[in-house]
Scaffold this motif. Structure first.
Motif, PDB file in Angstrom:
ATOM      1  N   THR A   1      75.434 -30.277  78.519  1.00 39.80           N
ATOM      2  CA  THR A   1      74.279 -30.151  77.635  1.00 39.80           C
ATOM      3  C   THR A   1      73.062 -29.670  78.420  1.00 39.80           C
ATOM      4  N   ALA A   2      72.087 -29.155  77.682  1.00 42.79           N
ATOM      5  CA  ALA A   2      70.804 -28.783  78.263  1.00 42.79           C
ATOM      6  C   ALA A   2      69.855 -29.956  78.064  1.00 42.79           C
TER       7      ALA A   2
ATOM      8  N   ARG B   1      76.816 -34.434  84.896  1.00 46.13           N
ATOM      9  CA  ARG B   1      77.447 -33.115  84.739  1.00 46.13           C
ATOM     10  C   ARG B   1      76.795 -32.286  83.624  1.00 46.13           C
ATOM     11  N   ILE B   2      75.458 -32.329  83.591  1.00 41.71           N
ATOM     12  CA  ILE B   2      74.732 -31.534  82.606  1.00 41.71           C
ATOM     13  C   ILE B   2      74.847 -30.042  82.940  1.00 41.71           C
ATOM     14  N   ALA B   3      74.615 -29.191  81.954  1.00 43.81           N
ATOM     15  CA  ALA B   3      74.706 -27.746  82.163  1.00 43.81           C
ATOM     16  C   ALA B   3      73.447 -27.186  82.802  1.00 43.81           C
ATOM     17  N   VAL B   4      72.297 -27.627  82.305  1.00 42.05           N
ATOM     18  CA  VAL B   4      71.017 -27.112  82.797  1.00 42.05           C
ATOM     19  C   VAL B   4      69.953 -28.178  82.551  1.00 42.05           C
ATOM     20  N   PHE B   5      68.964 -28.228  83.454  1.00 47.61           N
ATOM     21  CA  PHE B   5      67.842 -29.153  83.295  1.00 47.61           C
ATOM     22  C   PHE B   5      66.594 -28.345  82.994  1.00 47.61           C
TER      23      PHE B   5
ATOM     24  N   PRO C   1      76.781 -18.382  85.345  1.00 49.40           N
ATOM     25  CA  PRO C   1      77.551 -18.388  84.095  1.00 49.40           C
ATOM     26  C   PRO C   1      76.650 -18.596  82.878  1.00 49.40           C
ATOM     27  N   LEU C   2      76.737 -17.719  81.921  1.00 51.14           N
ATOM     28  CA  LEU C   2      75.897 -17.827  80.726  1.00 51.14           C
ATOM     29  C   LEU C   2      76.241 -19.058  79.898  1.00 51.14           C
ATOM     30  N   THR C   3      77.441 -19.598  80.085  1.00 49.36           N
ATOM     31  CA  THR C   3      77.809 -20.819  79.371  1.00 49.36           C
ATOM     32  C   THR C   3      76.932 -21.989  79.777  1.00 49.36           C
ATOM     33  N   ARG C   4      76.304 -21.904  80.951  1.00 45.95           N
ATOM     34  CA  ARG C   4      75.369 -22.956  81.370  1.00 45.95           C
ATOM     35  C   ARG C   4      74.012 -22.793  80.696  1.00 45.95           C
ATOM     36  N   LEU C   5      73.719 -21.608  80.226  1.00 47.42           N
ATOM     37  CA  LEU C   5      72.371 -21.286  79.766  1.00 47.42           C
ATOM     38  C   LEU C   5      72.262 -21.162  78.259  1.00 47.42           C
ATOM     39  N   VAL C   6      73.382 -21.295  77.573  1.00 50.00           N
ATOM     40  CA  VAL C   6      73.423 -21.400  76.107  1.00 50.00           C
ATOM     41  C   VAL C   6      74.186 -22.686  75.831  1.00 50.00           C
ATOM     42  N   ALA C   7      73.460 -23.760  75.561  1.00 48.00           N
ATOM     43  CA  ALA C   7      74.095 -25.077  75.520  1.00 48.00           C
ATOM     44  C   ALA C   7      73.423 -25.978  74.486  1.00 48.00           C
ATOM     45  N   PRO C   8      74.163 -26.956  73.959  1.00 48.64           N
ATOM     46  CA  PRO C   8      73.545 -27.938  73.058  1.00 48.64           C
ATOM     47  C   PRO C   8      72.392 -28.643  73.762  1.00 48.64           C
TER      48      PRO C   8
END
Length: 228
Positions: free
Chosen positions: A121-122, A157-161, A79-86
């Motif tokens: 968040t990222a 529950r972060i989006a990406v590390f 999901p691109l929502t995980r890769l474009v994040a605050p």
């Protein structure tokens, strides 16, 4: 209208023979050159093109769940929502080679940043490893993120590390247990970032988009931070 004050490039340059985990070949060989086509066409056409041969896990790249989880998302369907994040930068640049980055370290860095680690968040961990990127020993003589820290980040529950490290697990843990925790829990990871020092005390939007490769386990990315 959306606006931002600047862009920070967080990506290493890709080049012929560049270092990577596993020491796999990296080549950008020519398919045709200006000189060849100009000669063949008597000057009617002159252009140049190259082909790319490199591992998915090379340079600044994104690991997706399919890398460790047969049922996980690939580079084509993450999901691109995980890769474009605050974005949220945690400064761990005081850590040295072989130092563990603990949950307490992250909580303390978050407190210094003025806000807690939040869902969706990222989270980017800055160690300063990009300053010695490519030098002898850079893949093992570095800080690392142990299993309990990886699990703590999953629990937030972060989006990406993301991090500037080439590897995130204990250099002696060849089975990569921290990778397994992130990826089997659906958290993608962006490795070998650079210029993270420019994000200290800044608000930003993190973007790291992979190539849409069917069954891809990872992809080189052009990661950027859009500064508020």
């Amino acid at each position: 209208m959306l606006s931002f004050s600047g862009i920070v490039d967080l990506s290493h340059e890709l080049y012929e023979g560049m270092p990577n985990i596993g020491g796999n070949p990296v080549s950008f060989g020519f398919l045709y050159t200006f000189e060849e086509l100009s000669t063949i066409t008597q000057g009617k056409l002159s252009m140049q093109g190259r082909q790319i041969m490199m591992p998915e896990h090379c340079g600044t790249h994104l690991d997706v769940p399919f890398h460790f989880d047969p049922a996980g998302a690939t580079t084509a369907d993450i999901p691109l929502t995980r890769l474009v994040a605050p974005g949220h930068l945690l400064d761990l640049s005081h850590k040295g080679p072989r130092d563990r980055i603990t949950p307490s370290d992250l909580r303390e860095a978050a407190e210094v940043s003025g806000r807690p680690v939040a869902p969706d968040t990222a989270v980017l961990v800055y160690t300063g490893a990009d300053r010695v990127w490519g030098e002898p020993g850079f893949s093992t003589e570095r800080p690392y993120v142990p299993e309990e820290t990886a699990q703590w980040l999953v629990d937030q529950r972060i989006a990406v590390f993301g991090t500037d490290l080439i590897g995130m697990d204990d250099p002696d843990a060849w089975w990569w247990p921290s990778h397994r925790i992130w990826l089997t829990n659906g958290v993608p990871m962006c490795q070998q970032l650079c210029n993270l020092d420019q994000l200290v005390d800044r608000e930003f939007l993190f973007i790291a988009l992979p190539l849409r490769m069917r069954t891809g386990t990872a992809s080189p990315v052009r990661a950027v931070a859009l500064l508020a």
